[in-house]
Design a protein around this motif. Structure first.
Motif, PDB file in Angstrom:
ATOM      1  N   LYS A   1       0.799  -1.227   0.000  1.00 40.72           N
ATOM      2  CA  LYS A   1       0.000   0.000   0.000  1.00 40.72           C
ATOM      3  C   LYS A   1       0.833   1.278   0.000  1.00 40.72           C
ATOM      4  O   LYS A   1       2.040   1.248  -0.150  1.00 40.72           O
ATOM      5  CB  LYS A   1      -1.043  -0.009   1.113  1.00 40.72           C
ATOM      6  N   THR A   2       0.163   2.397   0.150  1.00 47.72           N
ATOM      7  CA  THR A   2       0.824   3.694   0.219  1.00 47.72           C
ATOM      8  C   THR A   2       1.203   3.944   1.666  1.00 47.72           C
ATOM      9  O   THR A   2       0.355   3.865   2.548  1.00 47.72           O
ATOM     10  CB  THR A   2      -0.106   4.801  -0.302  1.00 47.72           C
ATOM     11  N   ARG A   3       2.496   4.210   1.892  1.00 44.36           N
ATOM     12  CA  ARG A   3       2.975   4.370   3.268  1.00 44.36           C
ATOM     13  C   ARG A   3       4.228   5.215   3.300  1.00 44.36           C
ATOM     14  O   ARG A   3       4.901   5.376   2.289  1.00 44.36           O
ATOM     15  CB  ARG A   3       3.217   3.028   3.929  1.00 44.36           C
ATOM     16  N   PRO A   4       4.564   5.721   4.478  1.00 43.51           N
ATOM     17  CA  PRO A   4       5.827   6.449   4.620  1.00 43.51           C
ATOM     18  C   PRO A   4       7.012   5.508   4.424  1.00 43.51           C
ATOM     19  O   PRO A   4       6.953   4.333   4.790  1.00 43.51           O
ATOM     20  CB  PRO A   4       5.791   6.972   6.060  1.00 43.51           C
ATOM     21  N   CYS A   5       8.081   6.045   3.859  1.00 43.07           N
ATOM     22  CA  CYS A   5       9.318   5.295   3.665  1.00 43.07           C
ATOM     23  C   CYS A   5      10.490   6.216   3.966  1.00 43.07           C
ATOM     24  O   CYS A   5      10.418   7.425   3.724  1.00 43.07           O
ATOM     25  CB  CYS A   5       9.437   4.805   2.221  1.00 43.07           C
ATOM     26  N   ALA A   6      11.569   5.632   4.470  1.00 47.01           N
ATOM     27  CA  ALA A   6      12.796   6.380   4.705  1.00 47.01           C
ATOM     28  C   ALA A   6      13.688   6.233   3.480  1.00 47.01           C
ATOM     29  O   ALA A   6      13.889   5.122   2.985  1.00 47.01           O
ATOM     30  CB  ALA A   6      13.513   5.859   5.947  1.00 47.01           C
ATOM     31  N   VAL A   7      14.210   7.330   2.982  1.00 53.89           N
ATOM     32  CA  VAL A   7      15.120   7.304   1.837  1.00 53.89           C
ATOM     33  C   VAL A   7      16.514   6.963   2.355  1.00 53.89           C
ATOM     34  O   VAL A   7      17.056   7.656   3.217  1.00 53.89           O
ATOM     35  CB  VAL A   7      15.138   8.661   1.100  1.00 53.89           C
ATOM     36  N   LEU A   8      17.102   5.876   1.826  1.00 58.67           N
ATOM     37  CA  LEU A   8      18.422   5.434   2.249  1.00 58.67           C
ATOM     38  C   LEU A   8      19.516   5.798   1.259  1.00 58.67           C
ATOM     39  O   LEU A   8      20.681   5.900   1.632  1.00 58.67           O
ATOM     40  CB  LEU A   8      18.431   3.914   2.468  1.00 58.67           C
ATOM     41  N   SER A   9      19.151   5.996   0.003  1.00 60.35           N
ATOM     42  CA  SER A   9      20.168   6.303  -1.008  1.00 60.35           C
ATOM     43  C   SER A   9      20.813   7.653  -0.718  1.00 60.35           C
ATOM     44  O   SER A   9      20.161   8.587  -0.242  1.00 60.35           O
ATOM     45  CB  SER A   9      19.569   6.282  -2.415  1.00 60.35           C
ATOM     46  N   PRO A  10      22.130   7.753  -0.985  1.00 58.53           N
ATOM     47  CA  PRO A  10      22.847   9.004  -0.702  1.00 58.53           C
ATOM     48  C   PRO A  10      22.419  10.126  -1.654  1.00 58.53           C
ATOM     49  O   PRO A  10      21.939   9.881  -2.760  1.00 58.53           O
ATOM     50  CB  PRO A  10      24.316   8.634  -0.903  1.00 58.53           C
ATOM     51  N   ASN A  11      22.630  11.350  -1.210  1.00 62.07           N
ATOM     52  CA  ASN A  11      22.210  12.517  -1.990  1.00 62.07           C
ATOM     53  C   ASN A  11      22.808  12.542  -3.387  1.00 62.07           C
ATOM     54  O   ASN A  11      22.162  12.993  -4.332  1.00 62.07           O
ATOM     55  CB  ASN A  11      22.536  13.801  -1.233  1.00 62.07           C
ATOM     56  N   GLU A  12      24.055  12.077  -3.540  1.00 63.57           N
ATOM     57  CA  GLU A  12      24.688  12.055  -4.863  1.00 63.57           C
ATOM     58  C   GLU A  12      23.863  11.220  -5.844  1.00 63.57           C
ATOM     59  O   GLU A  12      23.698  11.592  -7.003  1.00 63.57           O
ATOM     60  CB  GLU A  12      26.113  11.498  -4.781  1.00 63.57           C
ATOM     61  N   MET A  13      23.363  10.079  -5.383  1.00 66.04           N
ATOM     62  CA  MET A  13      22.515   9.229  -6.224  1.00 66.04           C
ATOM     63  C   MET A  13      21.153   9.881  -6.450  1.00 66.04           C
ATOM     64  O   MET A  13      20.623   9.861  -7.561  1.00 66.04           O
ATOM     65  CB  MET A  13      22.305   7.853  -5.579  1.00 66.04           C
ATOM     66  N   ASN A  14      20.598  10.450  -5.393  1.00 63.93           N
ATOM     67  CA  ASN A  14      19.263  11.040  -5.483  1.00 63.93           C
ATOM     68  C   ASN A  14      19.207  12.198  -6.476  1.00 63.93           C
ATOM     69  O   ASN A  14      18.180  12.439  -7.093  1.00 63.93           O
ATOM     70  CB  ASN A  14      18.786  11.511  -4.099  1.00 63.93           C
ATOM     71  N   ARG A  15      20.332  12.916  -6.628  1.00 65.92           N
ATOM     72  CA  ARG A  15      20.378  14.028  -7.589  1.00 65.92           C
ATOM     73  C   ARG A  15      20.526  13.538  -9.027  1.00 65.92           C
ATOM     74  O   ARG A  15      20.083  14.201  -9.958  1.00 65.92           O
ATOM     75  CB  ARG A  15      21.530  14.968  -7.254  1.00 65.92           C
ATOM     76  N   GLN A  16      21.171  12.385  -9.230  1.00 62.30           N
ATOM     77  CA  GLN A  16      21.527  11.929 -10.572  1.00 62.30           C
ATOM     78  C   GLN A  16      20.586  10.902 -11.184  1.00 62.30           C
ATOM     79  O   GLN A  16      20.450  10.838 -12.393  1.00 62.30           O
ATOM     80  CB  GLN A  16      22.939  11.335 -10.558  1.00 62.30           C
ATOM     81  N   LEU A  17      19.978  10.069 -10.355  1.00 63.19           N
ATOM     82  CA  LEU A  17      19.191   8.944 -10.862  1.00 63.19           C
ATOM     83  C   LEU A  17      17.696   9.178 -10.687  1.00 63.19           C
ATOM     84  O   LEU A  17      17.271   9.966  -9.842  1.00 63.19           O
ATOM     85  CB  LEU A  17      19.588   7.655 -10.131  1.00 63.19           C
ATOM     86  N   ASN A  18      16.907   8.461 -11.465  1.00 66.20           N
ATOM     87  CA  ASN A  18      15.454   8.514 -11.330  1.00 66.20           C
ATOM     88  C   ASN A  18      14.937   7.461 -10.358  1.00 66.20           C
ATOM     89  O   ASN A  18      13.731   7.246 -10.264  1.00 66.20           O
ATOM     90  CB  ASN A  18      14.783   8.340 -12.695  1.00 66.20           C
ATOM     91  N   THR A  19      15.854   6.788  -9.664  1.00 62.34           N
ATOM     92  CA  THR A  19      15.467   5.795  -8.677  1.00 62.34           C
ATOM     93  C   THR A  19      15.967   6.196  -7.293  1.00 62.34           C
ATOM     94  O   THR A  19      16.924   6.965  -7.169  1.00 62.34           O
ATOM     95  CB  THR A  19      16.027   4.401  -9.036  1.00 62.34           C
ATOM     96  N   LEU A  20      15.299   5.671  -6.279  1.00 65.03           N
ATOM     97  CA  LEU A  20      15.655   5.910  -4.885  1.00 65.03           C
ATOM     98  C   LEU A  20      15.713   4.572  -4.174  1.00 65.03           C
ATOM     99  O   LEU A  20      14.912   3.680  -4.460  1.00 65.03           O
ATOM    100  CB  LEU A  20      14.588   6.757  -4.181  1.00 65.03           C
ATOM    101  N   ILE A  21      16.632   4.427  -3.230  1.00 69.41           N
ATOM    102  CA  ILE A  21      16.655   3.255  -2.370  1.00 69.41           C
ATOM    103  C   ILE A  21      15.917   3.647  -1.095  1.00 69.41           C
ATOM    104  O   ILE A  21      16.260   4.641  -0.450  1.00 69.41           O
ATOM    105  CB  ILE A  21      18.092   2.812  -2.055  1.00 69.41           C
ATOM    106  N   ILE A  22      14.882   2.864  -0.769  1.00 69.24           N
ATOM    107  CA  ILE A  22      14.039   3.211   0.375  1.00 69.24           C
ATOM    108  C   ILE A  22      13.861   2.006   1.295  1.00 69.24           C
ATOM    109  O   ILE A  22      14.100   0.865   0.900  1.00 69.24           O
ATOM    110  CB  ILE A  22      12.657   3.736  -0.078  1.00 69.24           C
ATOM    111  N   ALA A  23      13.436   2.284   2.501  1.00 67.77           N
ATOM    112  CA  ALA A  23      12.989   1.250   3.429  1.00 67.77           C
ATOM    113  C   ALA A  23      11.608   1.679   3.901  1.00 67.77           C
ATOM    114  O   ALA A  23      11.437   2.812   4.389  1.00 67.77           O
ATOM    115  CB  ALA A  23      13.942   1.111   4.607  1.00 67.77           C
ATOM    116  N   PRO A  24      10.608   0.815   3.748  1.00 67.72           N
ATOM    117  CA  PRO A  24       9.271   1.183   4.188  1.00 67.72           C
ATOM    118  C   PRO A  24       9.208   1.352   5.702  1.00 67.72           C
ATOM    119  O   PRO A  24      10.048   0.832   6.438  1.00 67.72           O
ATOM    120  CB  PRO A  24       8.394   0.011   3.741  1.00 67.72           C
ATOM    121  N   MET A  25       8.190   2.070   6.138  1.00 69.91           N
ATOM    122  CA  MET A  25       7.974   2.279   7.573  1.00 69.91           C
ATOM    123  C   MET A  25       6.630   1.673   7.947  1.00 69.91           C
ATOM    124  O   MET A  25       5.720   1.587   7.120  1.00 69.91           O
ATOM    125  CB  MET A  25       8.008   3.768   7.898  1.00 69.91           C
ATOM    126  N   THR A  26       6.524   1.244   9.193  1.00 71.50           N
ATOM    127  CA  THR A  26       5.281   0.678   9.699  1.00 71.50           C
ATOM    128  C   THR A  26       5.008   1.235  11.087  1.00 71.50           C
ATOM    129  O   THR A  26       5.935   1.625  11.799  1.00 71.50           O
ATOM    130  CB  THR A  26       5.339  -0.871   9.724  1.00 71.50           C
TER     131      THR A  26
END
Length: 107
Positions: free
Chosen positions: A23-48
């Protein structure tokens, strides 16, 4: 939308399969800022909001509520799945997440 490491973002995780967090839920972004600025993908961990005290879960406070970052469900998503930025984790919470990631995936 500028998304940073350890931001808490609302993400549509569907479709999923099996035991994946749904479902739709909060997630913590784990990928570093360098990746987040350059790529269209993010590494995340869901939250519960409900969890047992597993060693792969980190307790955090976000939006005035206690929850857990589910490190055992790390995944890469396209940033189109992000609906909005909800906030940012504290420095201490980020440090704990880094420790758990290291213990699970590196050491």
């Amino acid at each position: 939308m500028v998304i940073g490491q350890f931001d808490v973002v609302l993400v549509n995780l569907d479709p999923t399969m099996g035991s994946e967090v749904k479902k739709t839920r909060p997630c913590a972004v784990l990928s570093p800022n360098e990746m987040n600025r350059q790529l269209n993908t993010l590494i995340i961990a869901p939250m519960t909001s409900t969890s047992k005290p597993y060693p792969s879960r980190v307790q955090v406070e976000s939006g005035g509520r206690v929850g857990w970052v589910v490190i055992d469900q790390i995944r890469t998503i396209d940033r189109q799945r992000v609906i909005k930025i909800l906030g940012v984790l504290s420095g201490n919470e980020a440090k704990l997440i880094k420790q758990v990631v290291k213990e699970l995936l590196v050491d």
